[in-house]
Every structure is written in structure tokens, then in C-alpha cells.
Write a protein that holds these residues in place. Structure first.
Motif, PDB file in Angstrom:
ATOM      1  N   PRO A  35       0.855  -1.182   0.000  1.00 58.39           N
ATOM      2  CA  PRO A  35       0.000   0.000   0.000  1.00 58.39           C
ATOM      3  C   PRO A  35       0.898   1.242   0.000  1.00 58.39           C
ATOM      4  CG  PRO A  35      -0.740  -1.582   1.637  1.00 58.39           C
ATOM      5  CD  PRO A  35       0.585  -2.064   1.120  1.00 58.39           C
ATOM      6  N   THR A  36       0.507   2.263  -0.733  1.00 55.67           N
ATOM      7  CA  THR A  36       1.332   3.469  -0.846  1.00 55.67           C
ATOM      8  C   THR A  36       1.335   4.221   0.479  1.00 55.67           C
ATOM      9  OG1 THR A  36       0.902   3.637  -3.201  1.00 55.67           O
ATOM     10  CG2 THR A  36       1.664   5.624  -2.110  1.00 55.67           C
ATOM     11  N   GLU A  37       2.389   3.960   1.248  1.00 58.06           N
ATOM     12  CA  GLU A  37       2.614   4.663   2.517  1.00 58.06           C
ATOM     13  C   GLU A  37       4.116   4.875   2.632  1.00 58.06           C
ATOM     14  OE1 GLU A  37       0.803   2.675   5.887  1.00 58.06           O
ATOM     15  OE2 GLU A  37      -0.870   2.053   4.617  1.00 58.06           O
ATOM     16  N   LYS A  38       4.505   6.107   2.853  1.00 56.33           N
ATOM     17  CA  LYS A  38       5.923   6.467   2.890  1.00 56.33           C
ATOM     18  C   LYS A  38       6.699   5.619   3.897  1.00 56.33           C
ATOM     19  CE  LYS A  38       8.985  10.401   3.340  1.00 56.33           C
ATOM     20  NZ  LYS A  38       9.147  11.798   3.672  1.00 56.33           N
ATOM     21  N   SER A  60       0.908   2.749  -8.538  1.00 53.42           N
ATOM     22  CA  SER A  60      -0.119   2.249  -9.439  1.00 53.42           C
ATOM     23  C   SER A  60      -0.878   3.427 -10.046  1.00 53.42           C
ATOM     24  CB  SER A  60      -1.092   1.340  -8.679  1.00 53.42           C
ATOM     25  OG  SER A  60      -1.761   2.085  -7.668  1.00 53.42           O
ATOM     26  N   LYS A  61      -1.670   3.150 -11.033  1.00 46.73           N
ATOM     27  CA  LYS A  61      -2.396   4.197 -11.753  1.00 46.73           C
ATOM     28  C   LYS A  61      -3.235   5.060 -10.814  1.00 46.73           C
ATOM     29  CE  LYS A  61      -5.333   4.733 -15.821  1.00 46.73           C
ATOM     30  NZ  LYS A  61      -6.051   4.006 -16.877  1.00 46.73           N
ATOM     31  N   ASN A  62      -3.906   4.419  -9.858  1.00 40.89           N
ATOM     32  CA  ASN A  62      -4.747   5.183  -8.932  1.00 40.89           C
ATOM     33  C   ASN A  62      -3.991   5.643  -7.686  1.00 40.89           C
ATOM     34  OD1 ASN A  62      -4.529   2.910  -7.362  1.00 40.89           O
ATOM     35  ND2 ASN A  62      -6.673   2.298  -7.551  1.00 40.89           N
ATOM     36  N   GLY A  63      -2.714   5.265  -7.562  1.00 42.93           N
ATOM     37  CA  GLY A  63      -1.895   5.712  -6.441  1.00 42.93           C
ATOM     38  C   GLY A  63      -2.100   4.955  -5.145  1.00 42.93           C
TER      39      GLY A  63
END
Length: 97
Positions: A35-38, A60-63
Motif C-alpha cells: 500500500p502506498t505509505e511512505k 499504481s495508476k490510482n496511487g
């Protein structure tokens, strides 16, 4: 990479495949989806810190997700597996490919 019901059996098969297909030490490419988390990206980067790893990320395309590729020289199949286990136990929600 997808784990079977028995992770140790999965890692034993992976170790055998790595022995058969590569001459060690060798460059190894890890691929993860998280999952996009720094913080999660930083954890993966930290696990490979000071190893000379080349790390690339792509959202990913939707971030919602980020793919993380890590290209690093590893000594043997055992060291490859140690890193997979370290990632799995330290980065929640990671998918190893």
C-alpha cells in the motif's frame, strides 16, 4: 511469489530453485507491492540499507499501491530468503512477487 499454506516448505522450494538456476554470489531482483505509505517504503529501503542495492518505486495508476523493485548482490540463496522473511515480518500488507 505467493506463499503456500506452509511458509517453510515454500522457502525450501525457493532455496532449491535458486541453487539450481544461479551461480552465487549473484545479482537478485526482489519485487514487492505495498500500500502506498511512505513509512512502508522507507522500511523496505532500510532493510536493504548499506548493501549497494538499487531501489526503484512506481505507484499504481490510482496511487493506492506502490511497486518496489530492489536489485542487490546476494551471497547465496539463504541470504535471499532471510531478506524475504525480514520484509514479511516488518512491512504490513506487503506482497512479494
Amino acid at each position: 511469489m505467493s506463499e503456500t499454506n506452509n511458509p517453510e516448505e515454500f522457502y525450501a522450494k525457493l532455496k532449491a530453485q535458486l541453487h539450481e538456476t544461479s551461480l552465487w554470489p549473484t545479482e537478485y531482483l526482489y519485487k514487492f507491492i505495498i500500500p502506498t505509505e511512505k513509512e512502508k517504503i522507507e522500511k523496505i529501503e532500510g532493510i536493504f540499507n548499506n548493501m549497494g542495492a538499487v531501489i526503484t518505486t512506481k505507484q499504481s495508476k490510482n496511487g493506492k499501491y506502490t511497486s518496489v523493485s530492489v536489485n542487490v548482490r546476494m551471497k547465496n540463496p539463504d541470504t535471499v530468503i532471510v531478506k524475504y522473511k525480514e520484509i514479511a515480518s516488518n512491512v504490513e500488507g506487503v506482497i512479494s512477487l
